[in-house]
Structures are given as structure tokens and as C-alpha cells.
Design an enzyme around this catalytic site. Structure first.
Site, short mmCIF file in Angstrom:
data_model
loop_
_atom_site.label_atom_id
_atom_site.label_comp_id
_atom_site.label_asym_id
_atom_site.label_seq_id
_atom_site.Cartn_x
_atom_site.Cartn_y
_atom_site.Cartn_z
N SER A 87 61.37 12.86 1.64
CA SER A 87 62.58 13.49 0.54
C SER A 87 62.29 14.10 2.50
CB SER A 87 62.52 14.48 0.26
OG SER A 87 60.82 14.34 0.21
N ASP A 125 62.84 24.53 -1.60
CA ASP A 125 63.40 24.29 -3.02
C ASP A 125 62.03 23.88 -3.42
OD1 ASP A 125 62.73 21.46 -1.84
OD2 ASP A 125 64.72 20.73 -3.03
N HIS A 166 59.36 21.13 0.07
CA HIS A 166 60.45 21.19 1.29
C HIS A 166 60.80 22.87 1.71
CE1 HIS A 166 62.79 18.05 -2.14
NE2 HIS A 166 61.90 16.92 -1.27
#
Length: 403
Positions: free
Chosen positions: A47, A356, A359
Site C-alpha cells: 500500500s 487512516d 498509511h
């Protein structure tokens, strides 16, 4: 002797400035050596690098995601893009800093991969899903929805390769002028494993396998595909990550926390252990492949700098609070994902380090990207100096043979 590349570019820039007033048709862009050091970027990762593969891959397997809902992407793009942050990720910032376009997700339909492709998928592990399935990690019969591991991403790259170049020599030249990102890898492996294994088990079982897999893929990219410049990020300080802090909230002893930062000390030691072994592996690879430039990208230290001194970076004092989450100590709730109707986004993401959960916000990524860009440019300068030196030796040899 060959003329150093930076000297040539400086002279051309001066001529360009003079030419603007004297109507001279001199342009620095006419010298290829003054353009971006790389023609393309190819990225593997999770991610932290994903620019849009997750929603595509998960949709193919009918797995819902919230990353395509606001407030994802709204700070820079004005809408969600599949990136797990409010704006750009490190890969975007590095590409922009090198004068290259954003790297498109490899699964995007009708995308042009002339300047590279991004195979990273949010949630990707280093080791194959089956490795964890066979050991019931994270436990409770939990299964990964899809396998997007490092070796799987390498397979995607190899499947795309015939459309990028037509023969071995062309591929070697193209990939030799490309920048390869291998990672970040390791965080998802360790975060999953923490739900079932002890830290000692992770250090002895998971970490060596992760390092070996990363090292093997790097070697394949160099030997089989002609990669010459590779950037290999270390892992983050997971002991400062809100999801990990939330998971251990009812289990950790007060002595387990760093009194200055509030981070879990032993979890961060795991990250330091990974990074130490990774750097050892990269040194070994540099010894075996001296023609390749392998850059270690520090992910741990810049995050710790921001956590330790939030005000210096314009962040609020409660640095471990996430910007977009649910009602819990760190504004992170595993059952309330950012993008859900019940999630609460902050008004000013640039005042937060964490967006979030694990991240970062774009502002946080910017500080990390600045350090990586410095390392990449240093590697490019060293490579250019080596080429200039070789050109000088060749020119001297030619002159000597004619005398």
C-alpha cells in the site's frame, strides 16, 4: 578525457540563458545526458506504493474495498484514485522529482506503460499467501482474499515484459535505463504474524524468509532482466503505527512503551532487525553485481524524526492519532475503516502524520520521499561519474593508439 556530465549540462544551461536574449537556438534538452536519469520506473510493493491496483484486483475477486471513497485522494487529486492516502504516495513524489509521469497501476485497462508500470498492491505480503495459510496465520482460519505477494508481482512484470520490448538486447537496454523499486516489503508479513506468533518466532521464522525472498527477486531483476538501478526500502517503525498500538493496547505493559514517543519498543526493534538484515543482504548483492546500483531507502528513520519532533514538521502534538478513523484511543478502529459512513475524517490532513492507520498523509510521505530522492540522485551521479571515467579512459586509449 570525457567531459563530465554535470559540466556539460551547466554549460548548456548558461548558453540557454544567454541565447534567450541573443536569439540563439541552444537547448539543454538537445543533450540526452541532461534529461531525467531514467526512462521509466517499475515498482513492486504494498500500500505504500500502490497507485490503484488494489480496487481493480479486489473487484476481480468480488472483494469490497473502501479506498475508492472520499476522503481518499481528495487533497491532491480531488477524488479517490486507489491510493491509501489523502493525496500522493512516495512513488508519485519520487517520479515527479525525477521528471517522470506518475507510474500507472499495472492492472489499469488501456494504460500506457512506456514510462513504467506499478505492480504494487495494498495488503501485499513478501511471502506467498499459501505460506500463511499452511500455518494458519493470522489464525482463526483467516485467509487472504487474493495472492499479491512479491513473487506474484514479479510474474506480472514478466508477463508484461514482451509488450515493453521486442528482444533480449532491447529489453536489457530499456531496463538498464529504468529505475526499479522493490518494496516496501515486510510490514504486512509482520503485522499479520503478530496476531498469532511471538516476536521471537517472527524473528526466527518470518524475517529470514522475507529477506531471502527480497534478495532473490532483486538478483533475478539484475541477472534475468538487466536492471541496473534498484531502490530497496526498509520497513517502517511499526511500534508507532496506530493499528499495532491498538492491537496491543490491552496486552502491553507500560514499560513496553517508549516514554518519549509512546511507541512500542520491542515492535520497533523488530523493524530495526529486519532493516539490519536487509542492508547486509544488499551489501552482499552489491559485491556480486558490481555493475548494478542498489540503493537502500530508509523508511524507519524519517518517520521516527516526525514522531519525535511533530511540531518541527507542522504536525499536531498527538502525532500517533490517525486523521481518518473510528472511535478508539488513536482514532483507529479496526471495524470502522476510513471511507465507511461511520468513519470520522479530520479537517486538515496536513497536520497529521497518519492518514487512516499505518498509511501516512501526503505531507508525511513528502519527508520520506525527499530523503529517497537524495539517495537516488546520489546514485545517479555516481553512475554518471563512472560512465564519464570510462569514456575518458576509452578516449585516452584511442588517442594513445593513434600516436
Amino acid at each position: 578525457m570525457g567531459t563530465p556530465r554535470h559540466f556539460r549540462c551547466t554549460v548548456l544551461l548558461i548558453l540557454l540563458l544567454i541565447g534567450s536574449s541573443l536569439q540563439l537556438s541552444v537547448s539543454a534538452t538537445e543533450d540526452d545526458s541532461c534529461r531525467s536519469s531514467y526512462d521509466a520506473i517499475f515498482s513492486f510493493g504494498d500500500s505504500f506504493a500502490d497507485t490503484g491496483n488494489k480496487p481493480i484486483a479486489f473487484a476481480m475477486n468480488s472483494v469490497p474495498v473502501t479506498v475508492m471513497r472520499p476522503p481518499y485522494g481528495t487533497t491532491f487529486f480531488g477524488h479517490p484514485t486507489g491510493r491509501t492516502t489523502d493525496g500522493r504516495v512516495i512513488l508519485d513524489l519520487v517520479a515527479d522529482g525525477l521528471g517522470l509521469p506518475f507510474v500507472p497501476p499495472s492492472l489499469a485497462p488501456n494504460a500506457s506503460f512506456r514510462h513504467g508500470a506499478n505492480f504494487a498492491v495494498a495488503g501485499a505480503t513478501t511471502l506467498a499467501a499459501e505460506f500463511y495459510h499452511s500455518r494458519d496465520i493470522p489464525g482463526g482460519g483467516g485467509k487472504f482474499p487474493i495472492n499479491t505477494s512479491l513473487n506474484m508481482q514479479l510474474e506480472w512484470f514478466e508477463s508484461l515484459k514482451p509488450s515493453l520490448c521486442s528482444n533480449a538486447n532491447e529489453c536489457k537496454e530499456f531496463f538498464g535505463r529504468s529505475l526499479f523499486f522493490v518494496g516496501e516489503f515486510g510490514v504486512n508479513d509482520y503485522h499479520l504474524s503478530l496476531k498469532k506468533l511471538t516476536l521471537q518466532q517472527i524473528r526466527s521464522l518470518i524475517v529470514p524468509s522475507v529477506i531471502t525472498t527480497i534478495s532473490t527477486v532483486i538478483e533475478r531483476l539484475i541477472v534475468e532482466h538487466g536492471a541496473k538501478t534498484l531502490v530497496v526500502p526498509g520497513v517502517i517503525p511499526s511500534g508507532c503505527s496506530p493499528p499495532v498500538l491498538t492491537f496491543f493496547a490491552d496486552r502491553a505493559d507500560p514499560a513496553d512503551y517508549d516514554s518519549r514517543t509512546g511507541c512500542l519498543k520491542e515492535i520497533n526493534e523488530l523493524g530495526k532487525h529486519h532493516n539490519s538484515l536487509l542492508k547486509d543482504a544488499l551489501r552482499d548483492l552489491r559485491t556480486r553485481h558490481r555493475h548494478a546500483s542498489i540503493v537502500y531507502a530508509d523508511f524507519f528513520r524519517p518517520i521516527m524524526e516526525m514522531v519525535e519532533s511533530p511540531r518541527e514538521f507542522g504536525f499536531r502534538n498527538d502525532i500517533l492519532m490517525v486523521c481518518c478513523g473510528g472511535p478508539e484511543r488513536y482514532n483507529y478502529n479496526d471495524s470502522v475503516a476510513c471511507g465507511d459512513p461511520d468513519a470520522t475524517p479530520c479537517e486538515n490532513p496536513s497536520a497529521s502524520l497518519y492518514f487512516d492507520g499505518v498509511h501516512l498523509t501526503e505531507v508525511g510521505y513528502r519527508h520520506v520521499a525527499d530523503g529517497w530522492l537524495s539517495s537516488i540522485r546520489s546514485a545517479a551521479s555516481a553512475a554518471a561519474a563512472a560512465r564519464d571515467s570510462m569514456e575518458g579512459e576509452e578516449n585516452t586509449s584511442i588517442l594513445g593508439s593513434t600516436q
